[in-house]
Design a protein around this motif. Structure first.
Motif, short mmCIF file in Angstrom:
data_model
loop_
_atom_site.label_atom_id
_atom_site.label_comp_id
_atom_site.label_asym_id
_atom_site.label_seq_id
_atom_site.Cartn_x
_atom_site.Cartn_y
_atom_site.Cartn_z
N GLY A 217 0.80 -1.24 0.00
CA GLY A 217 0.00 0.00 0.00
C GLY A 217 0.82 1.27 0.00
O GLY A 217 0.27 2.37 0.16
N GLY A 218 2.14 1.15 -0.17
CA GLY A 218 3.00 2.34 -0.27
C GLY A 218 2.75 3.08 -1.57
O GLY A 218 2.47 2.46 -2.60
N GLN A 219 2.86 4.42 -1.53
CA GLN A 219 2.51 5.20 -2.73
C GLN A 219 3.55 6.23 -3.17
O GLN A 219 3.35 6.89 -4.20
CB GLN A 219 1.20 5.95 -2.48
N GLY A 220 4.60 6.44 -2.37
CA GLY A 220 5.51 7.53 -2.73
C GLY A 220 6.97 7.16 -2.62
O GLY A 220 7.35 6.17 -1.99
N VAL A 221 7.82 7.99 -3.26
CA VAL A 221 9.28 7.81 -3.16
C VAL A 221 9.93 9.18 -3.13
O VAL A 221 9.49 10.10 -3.82
CB VAL A 221 9.82 6.94 -4.33
N GLU A 222 10.98 9.31 -2.31
CA GLU A 222 11.75 10.55 -2.31
C GLU A 222 12.64 10.57 -3.54
O GLU A 222 13.42 9.64 -3.77
CB GLU A 222 12.62 10.66 -1.05
N VAL A 223 12.52 11.62 -4.32
CA VAL A 223 13.33 11.77 -5.53
C VAL A 223 14.40 12.83 -5.28
O VAL A 223 15.59 12.58 -5.45
CB VAL A 223 12.43 12.14 -6.73
N VAL A 224 13.96 14.01 -4.86
CA VAL A 224 14.90 15.10 -4.58
C VAL A 224 15.09 15.16 -3.06
O VAL A 224 14.20 15.59 -2.33
CB VAL A 224 14.38 16.43 -5.15
N THR A 225 16.22 14.65 -2.59
CA THR A 225 16.52 14.63 -1.15
C THR A 225 17.98 15.03 -0.93
O THR A 225 18.81 14.87 -1.84
CB THR A 225 16.28 13.24 -0.50
N GLY A 226 18.25 15.51 0.27
CA GLY A 226 19.61 15.89 0.64
C GLY A 226 20.58 14.72 0.55
O GLY A 226 21.79 14.92 0.55
N SER A 227 20.06 13.49 0.50
CA SER A 227 20.91 12.30 0.44
C SER A 227 21.20 11.85 -0.99
O SER A 227 21.88 10.84 -1.18
CB SER A 227 20.25 11.12 1.16
N HIS A 228 20.63 12.53 -1.99
CA HIS A 228 20.85 12.10 -3.38
C HIS A 228 21.72 13.10 -4.13
O HIS A 228 21.65 14.30 -3.87
CB HIS A 228 19.51 11.98 -4.13
N THR A 229 22.47 12.58 -5.08
CA THR A 229 23.19 13.44 -6.02
C THR A 229 22.23 13.84 -7.13
O THR A 229 21.20 13.18 -7.33
CB THR A 229 24.37 12.67 -6.65
N PRO A 230 22.57 14.89 -7.90
CA PRO A 230 21.71 15.25 -9.04
C PRO A 230 21.48 14.07 -10.00
O PRO A 230 20.37 13.91 -10.52
CB PRO A 230 22.46 16.40 -9.70
N ALA A 231 22.48 13.23 -10.21
CA ALA A 231 22.28 12.07 -11.10
C ALA A 231 21.24 11.13 -10.50
O ALA A 231 20.45 10.51 -11.23
CB ALA A 231 23.61 11.33 -11.30
N GLU A 232 21.24 11.02 -9.17
CA GLU A 232 20.26 10.14 -8.51
C GLU A 232 18.84 10.73 -8.56
O GLU A 232 17.86 9.97 -8.53
CB GLU A 232 20.71 9.83 -7.08
N TYR A 233 18.72 12.07 -8.66
CA TYR A 233 17.37 12.64 -8.86
C TYR A 233 16.78 12.04 -10.14
O TYR A 233 15.60 11.70 -10.20
CB TYR A 233 17.38 14.16 -9.03
N VAL A 234 17.63 11.94 -11.16
CA VAL A 234 17.16 11.45 -12.47
C VAL A 234 16.82 9.96 -12.37
O VAL A 234 15.76 9.52 -12.82
CB VAL A 234 18.23 11.71 -13.56
N THR A 235 17.71 9.19 -11.75
CA THR A 235 17.47 7.74 -11.59
C THR A 235 16.13 7.48 -10.90
O THR A 235 15.33 6.65 -11.35
CB THR A 235 18.58 7.11 -10.72
N TYR A 236 15.88 8.22 -9.79
CA TYR A 236 14.68 7.91 -9.02
C TYR A 236 13.43 8.62 -9.56
O TYR A 236 12.32 8.21 -9.25
CB TYR A 236 14.93 8.12 -7.52
N ALA A 237 13.63 9.63 -10.40
CA ALA A 237 12.48 10.17 -11.14
C ALA A 237 11.98 9.08 -12.10
O ALA A 237 10.78 8.84 -12.22
CB ALA A 237 12.88 11.43 -11.91
N ASP A 238 12.92 8.38 -12.73
CA ASP A 238 12.55 7.28 -13.63
C ASP A 238 11.87 6.15 -12.85
O ASP A 238 10.88 5.58 -13.30
CB ASP A 238 13.80 6.73 -14.35
N MET A 239 12.41 5.84 -11.67
CA MET A 239 11.81 4.78 -10.85
C MET A 239 10.38 5.18 -10.42
O MET A 239 9.48 4.33 -10.39
CB MET A 239 12.65 4.53 -9.59
#
Ligand code: AMP
Ligand code: MN
Ligand code: MN
Ligand code: MN
Length: 285
Positions: A217-239
């Motif tokens: 029943g989970g519905q969300g994911v952190e995409v832009v977080t202080g723990s991610h690099t800009p490249a990881e924003y893109v990876t997790y936007a895709d996820m």
């Protein structure tokens, strides 16, 4: 609140867990940095929620309730953020209470491990930093080891002492993924996978995490977080798109001296994602 261009900061910590500022100080800082929608997400605790809501309103900010639950998944610790739940929900409060349990015993074992390599008094030293004595965390040990000059900064403490294979590390069993997600969802909130890039999962493990999280029943994911690099924003936007999840944004701010990213200062969410605050519009206070 239908735009991804909103200064929402939905992840940070106060003295109620392992942050160094009070909920009121965080609210003032968030406001000064331009935050419009705020959530305080203390680890395994909702004890600061009423204060945070009042402080948000006193500063003219909108508020979503928050917490960050420690979960054991595939033998690793994963964090699940809850947003927009009823902070007085009994099942959620009992579950968090249970999740906090065992932290004192674990801290004593961590202290024993550190004593073996010549670092004495770490339990009492860490406890001094814990605003909430029932929630003694590795972060409090890290502050003690920096204060006493054993390490230069908290990153070094984690690298040398507090992570797997090092003398102050004690494995711990937290909540199950299923329980954490269900406590949040049944309290009318949304469960969000926190900083997914931090776990070091293989692609298979990560796929399992996202799949099981959704099944519960989970519905969300952190995409832009202080723990991610800009490249990881893109990876997790895709996820987020692949798994059809709402996207969240949060600094994970803990302390003015330790945190790299300040409240409200992250880039916007990528425009093609649906922000969590759109789905939670009726839970915003
Ligand atoms: P605990 O819940 O006691 O296991 O402590 C986890 C907390 O330690 C996290 O919420 C972070 O605030 C902090 N932490 C974990 N890894 C690191 C690291 N490498 N550097 C600095 N802080 C960290
Ligand atoms: Mn923390
Ligand atoms: Mn976390
Ligand atoms: Mn956090």
């Amino acid at each position: 609140m239908t735009s991804s261009i909103l200064n929402a900061d939905l992840h940070c910590h106060s003295v109620v867990s392992d942050g160094t500022l009070t909920p009121e100080q965080l609210a003032a800082r968030a406001k000064a940095n331009g935050v419009e929608l705020w959530a305080l997400t203390d680890h395994d605790e909702v004890g600061g929620q009423d204060r945070a809501l009042a402080a948000a309103h006193a500063n003219g900010m909108k508020y979503l309730t928050g917490t960050e639950i420690s979960v054991t998944f595939a033998n690793k610790t994963v964090h699940i953020v809850g947003l927009g739940f009823d902070a007085h929900d009994e099942q959620l409060q009992t579950g968090l209470h249970r999740t906090r349990g065992g932290r004192s015993e674990r801290a004593q074992e961590m202290s024993d491990g550190l004593a073996k390599v010549g670092i004495h008094g770490a339990f009492d030293g860490a406890l001094k930093y814990a605003g909430n004595h029932k929630l003694i965390s590795r972060t409090h040990f890290a502050r003690f080891l920096v204060e006493t000059g054993v390490c230069q900064d908290t990153n070094e403490v984690f690298r040398r002492f507090l992570t797997e294979g090092n003398p102050g590390f004690v494995p711990h069993r937290w909540a199950s993924l299923k329980d954490a997600v269900q406590w949040i969802v049944q309290a009318k909130g949304m469960a969000v996978i926190a900083h997914p890039a931090r776990y070091g999962f293989t692609p298979n493990e990560e796929f399992a995490l996202f799949t099981e999280f959704k099944n519960h029943g989970g519905q969300g994911v952190e995409v832009v977080t202080g723990s991610h690099t800009p490249a990881e924003y893109v990876t997790y936007a895709d996820m987020a798109k692949e798994f059809d999840l709402f996207a969240s944004r949060g600094s994970d701010f803990h302390s003015p001296l330790e945190s790299r990213i300040d409240l409200g200062t992250l880039p916007w969410l990528p425009g093609q994602l649906t922000p969590v605050w759109e789905a939670l519009a009726d839970r915003v206070q």
